[in-house]
Design an enzyme around this catalytic site. Structure first.
Site, short mmCIF file in Angstrom:
data_model
loop_
_atom_site.label_atom_id
_atom_site.label_comp_id
_atom_site.label_asym_id
_atom_site.label_seq_id
_atom_site.Cartn_x
_atom_site.Cartn_y
_atom_site.Cartn_z
CB THR A 1 131.53 -59.72 75.71
OG1 THR A 1 132.42 -59.47 74.65
CG2 THR A 1 130.99 -58.40 76.23
N PRO B 1 113.96 -70.98 79.36
CG PRO B 1 112.54 -70.98 81.19
CD PRO B 1 112.78 -71.66 79.89
CG ASN C 1 136.16 -63.60 65.45
OD1 ASN C 1 136.37 -62.99 66.47
ND2 ASN C 1 135.40 -64.66 65.35
CB CYS C 2 137.38 -58.12 63.24
SG CYS C 2 135.77 -58.52 63.95
CE1 TYR D 1 136.40 -26.84 59.01
CE2 TYR D 1 135.83 -24.83 60.21
CZ TYR D 1 136.46 -25.46 59.14
OH TYR D 1 137.16 -24.72 58.23
N GLY E 1 124.80 -63.36 69.51
CA GLY E 1 125.81 -63.31 68.45
C GLY E 1 125.32 -63.80 67.11
CG ASP E 2 128.26 -64.11 64.01
OD1 ASP E 2 127.99 -62.96 64.37
OD2 ASP E 2 129.33 -64.42 63.43
CB SER F 1 138.98 -63.58 74.20
OG SER F 1 138.62 -62.22 74.13
P1 FAD Z 1 132.34 -66.12 67.49
O1 FAD Z 1 133.06 -64.89 67.86
O2 FAD Z 1 132.61 -66.71 66.16
O3 FAD Z 1 132.64 -67.21 68.59
C1 FAD Z 1 132.05 -68.46 68.54
C2 FAD Z 1 133.01 -69.48 69.14
O4 FAD Z 1 132.24 -70.57 69.59
C3 FAD Z 1 133.98 -70.02 68.12
O5 FAD Z 1 135.31 -69.80 68.55
C4 FAD Z 1 133.67 -71.52 68.10
O6 FAD Z 1 134.83 -72.31 67.99
C5 FAD Z 1 132.99 -71.74 69.42
N1 FAD Z 1 132.06 -72.86 69.44
C6 FAD Z 1 131.03 -73.08 68.58
N2 FAD Z 1 130.37 -74.20 68.91
C7 FAD Z 1 130.98 -74.69 70.02
C8 FAD Z 1 130.76 -75.83 70.82
N3 FAD Z 1 129.77 -76.67 70.56
N4 FAD Z 1 131.56 -76.05 71.85
C9 FAD Z 1 132.59 -75.20 72.14
N5 FAD Z 1 132.84 -74.11 71.39
C10 FAD Z 1 132.05 -73.85 70.35
N6 FAD Z 1 132.47 -58.31 62.40
C11 FAD Z 1 132.50 -56.98 62.43
O7 FAD Z 1 131.59 -56.36 63.00
N7 FAD Z 1 133.54 -56.29 61.85
C12 FAD Z 1 134.56 -56.91 61.22
O8 FAD Z 1 135.49 -56.27 60.72
C13 FAD Z 1 134.54 -58.32 61.16
N8 FAD Z 1 135.52 -58.99 60.52
C14 FAD Z 1 135.50 -60.36 60.52
C15 FAD Z 1 136.52 -61.03 59.87
C16 FAD Z 1 136.54 -62.42 59.85
C17 FAD Z 1 137.62 -63.14 59.14
C18 FAD Z 1 135.51 -63.13 60.52
C19 FAD Z 1 135.52 -64.63 60.54
C20 FAD Z 1 134.48 -62.47 61.16
C21 FAD Z 1 134.47 -61.07 61.16
N9 FAD Z 1 133.44 -60.36 61.78
C22 FAD Z 1 133.46 -59.00 61.79
C23 FAD Z 1 132.30 -61.06 62.40
C24 FAD Z 1 132.50 -61.19 63.89
O9 FAD Z 1 133.72 -61.76 64.14
C25 FAD Z 1 131.35 -62.02 64.44
O10 FAD Z 1 130.15 -61.37 64.18
C26 FAD Z 1 131.48 -62.24 65.94
O11 FAD Z 1 132.70 -62.81 66.27
C27 FAD Z 1 130.35 -63.14 66.41
O12 FAD Z 1 130.50 -63.43 67.76
P2 FAD Z 1 129.96 -64.80 68.36
O13 FAD Z 1 130.30 -64.78 69.78
O14 FAD Z 1 128.56 -64.98 67.94
O15 FAD Z 1 130.78 -65.92 67.59
#
Ligand code: FAD
Length: 567
Positions: free
Chosen positions: A14, A276, A41-42, A426, A282-283, A38
């Site tokens: 994004t 900075p 995951n969900c 409604y 994210g997560d 991209s």
């Molecule tokens: P991610 O989207 O996980 O992306 C992180 C990426 O970074 C990964 O692909 C990883 O391989 C890469 N990475 C990490 N370290 C390195 C590195 N050192 N070098 C290169 N690449 C690296 N959320 C909802 O709100 N609703 C849902 O229904 C939902 N369903 C989900 C179902 C599943 C099965 C899963 C696994 C998650 C779900 N989530 C859902 C959670 C949601 O997908 C995450 O909150 C979101 O994707 C987090 O975004 P992010 O960018 O922090 O991490």
């Protein structure tokens, strides 16, 4: 400007796309460890279950697509292995051949997500024990299902990934034992709301075992034996571990960036880390909880996307700040949906925040129009100001809409008085002239104005037949089908003729099916001089999933039974 982004999914992808939209000249590089960028995951559980059949659907973009449309250099199969903030460089490893190179950045964004928590049990390395986070994990599970006669699975963990996987494995024809260490699934819900989900999972044939831990995984013949709490053994052809995720802080830690709660990366309101020139989203990061203001780790896709977008703005010199995460979530559980926003009662209690609550169970749309379903809605609010603190909903239809409306209201710091006034769309197929959100607002306002005094299902255990009278004000047939404890029956429509049966020297606790008739009964009683009256909030529909139907052993209002779920 050269921007390097680590992690090419929700937050990272994004941010990259918006960076390009804001700055046509920036050099943007995404490093992604997996082979996909991209990806959805969900959607992954639904590919396992065969609901999504085309694996191409899981990958929203390809590296080529990114290059062609956005001019972004996406390097999949490449892992950032070291950060050197002082030199503004990242060491990158090509996973294909192990070779490394250094990459310079002006600004860096960490969006590495989270990693599934392991069980630390011997046996978890068995190839039939899976976790689910990436497309590769998904393809591995799907291939295993396709290539082996999988009849039984154990899913460990009742978070939304575990619950979605339970549904999808059942959909794929597998008998599932679901185990959860807590006494409920879906932690954003409070226990009594989660009990509705438990009922539904069991109704769909899931062997759901709550308050149960996994103690060992052992190979047995062609399958695995899982030893659960109490030395109970369950045989499975495969095991899915979904016991939570942990912020991926490896790089941040190695680079000496400040960490926060639960091993997350510390960021300020601009998503900047302690360096900075390095942002994180994210997560992997700690955010502030929108309701309590306390630090929280809330791994959800919406916040990750919004934070990524915000960082792109900031890098381009625009003003922006992150105002906290509400934890708005929804989960499909077979034909049921369970959603929540804001704080639940457990959190409010833990943070010492004063709150009140109401339960309503209206129809998802006009009852006379086909297909209406009961929607159970719990609303939590500040008892003094009426500010909305959280909501939870469970039902077959319309959960998403109501949680979204309340989540929006919460963003605007609205009150339950505002919910009364909301004008929502409604027509009979969609809602009622008084939408469930209005109904929750009306009920909460009734409580705040003193037009209704409530009692809750957890209070019933304290009823004393010497001091309290429990009255079922539903109809004879509803009563015969199951009531609470030793409640006496005085149907609502006969209350005015039977006022003499309501003692003035006892507390009178009335209940109906959903709480609405109880409110009417309450108003009749208090205006006829019987003032020590309480209505059971949400009525029988709130009580039944927790304590079980057709059990009259609660005794003269003394509901001393152990909840069915905990027995
Ligand atoms: P991610 O989207 O996980 O992306 C992180 C990426 O970074 C990964 O692909 C990883 O391989 C890469 N990475 C990490 N370290 C390195 C590195 N050192 N070098 C290169 N690449 C690296 N959320 C909802 O709100 N609703 C849902 O229904 C939902 N369903 C989900 C179902 C599943 C099965 C899963 C696994 C998650 C779900 N989530 C859902 C959670 C949601 O997908 C995450 O909150 C979101 O994707 C987090 O975004 P992010 O960018 O922090 O991490």
């Amino acid at each position: 400007m050269k921007v390097v982004i680590i992690g090419g999914v929700a937050g990272g992808a994004t941010a990259a796309a918006r960076l390009r939209r804001l700055d046509e000249r920036a050099e943007i590089i995404i490093l992604e460890r997996t082979g996909y960028v991209s990806y959805a995951n969900c959607g992954l559980p639904y590919y396992v279950g065969g609901v999504i059949t085309d694996r191409e659907e899981l990958t929203l973009q390809t590296p080529e697509g990114f290059r062609n449309r956005f001019g972004i250099d996406v390097r999949v199969g490449q892992e950032a292995v070291e950060l050197h903030p002082e030199q503004h460089t990242v060491t990158v490893r090509r996973l294909e051949d192990g070779s490394t190179y250094a990459l310079h950045y002006d600004k860096l964004l960490l969006s590495p997500g989270a990693r599934p928590v392991g069980s630390n049990l011997p046996g978890e390395d068995d190839p039939r024990v899976f976790t689910l986070r990436t497309v590769e994990d998904t393809l591995r599970i799907r291939a295993y299902l396709d290539e082996h006669p999988v009849r039984r699975a154990v899913v460990v963990g009742g978070g939304f990934i575990g619950v979605e996987m339970v549904e999808n494995l059942v959909h794929a024809g597998v008998d599932v034992t679901a185990i959860e260490l807590a006494d409920q699934v879906l932690a954003p819900l409070d226990y009594e709301m989660a009990c509705m989900v438990h009922q539904n999972m069991r109704a769909h044939g899931v062997d759901l075992r709550l308050s149960t831990g996994l103690e060992a995984i052992e190979q047995e013949g062609a399958g695995l034996t899982c030893t659960l709490s109490g030395r109970v053994k369950v045989f499975a052809d495969m095991v899915l571990l979904a016991i939570g995720v942990r912020a991926d802080h490896a790089l941040a830690q190695q680079a000496g960036l400040e960490l926060d709660i639960k091993g997350s990366i510390r960021v300020d309101e601009h998503m900047a880390t302690s360096d900075p020139d390095i942002y994180a989203v994210g997560d992997a990061v700690a955010v502030s909880d929108f309701v309590s203001g306390e630090k929280a780790v809330l791994p959800l896709a919406g916040p990750a996307n919004r934070q990524g977008r915000m960082v792109a703005d900031l890098i381009n010199g625009r003003e922006a700040s992150y105002e906290g995460t509400q934890g708005t979530m929804i989960c499909k559980v077979f034909d049921l949906s369970a959603g929540a926003t804001g704080n639940n009662e457990k959190q409010l209690r833990a943070s010492g925040r004063a709150y009140d609550k109401v339960y309503v169970h209206p129809s998802s749309h006009a009852g006379y129009y086909p297909g209406a379903e009961t929607l159970s809605l719990k609303l939590l609010f500040d008892p003094a100001s009426g500010v909305i603190l959280g909501a939870q909903a469970v039902g077959k239809e319309g959960v998403d809409k109501r949680i979204d409306v309340i989540a929006t209201a919460m963003r605007g710091r609205m009150t339950v008085q505002d919910l009364e006034k909301l004008e929502l769309c409604y027509a009979p197929p969609f809602s009622s002239a008084k939408d469930p959100v209005n109904m929750a607002g009306f009920t909460a306002c009734n409580v705040m104005k003193g037009d209704l005094r409530q009692i809750f299902i957890e209070d019933l255990k304290d009823l004393d037949p010497e001091k309290d009278l429990l009255v079922d004000i539903r109809t004879q047939s509803e009563y015969d089908a199951g009531t609470i404890g030793n409640a006496v029956l005085i149907p609502l429509d006969s209350i005015r003729d039977r006022l003499a049966e309501f003692p003035k020297d006892k507390r009178v606790v009335i209940f109906c099916r959903a709480g609405l008739r109880g409110y009417i009964g309450y108003r009749i009683l208090v205006q006829n001089g019987i003032t020590n009256v309480y209505n059971l909030s949400g009525g029988y529909l709130t009580w039944e999933p927790v304590y079980g139907a057709k059990n009259k052993s609660c005794g003269g209002g003394k509901t001393t039974r152990i909840p069915k779920e905990k027995a």
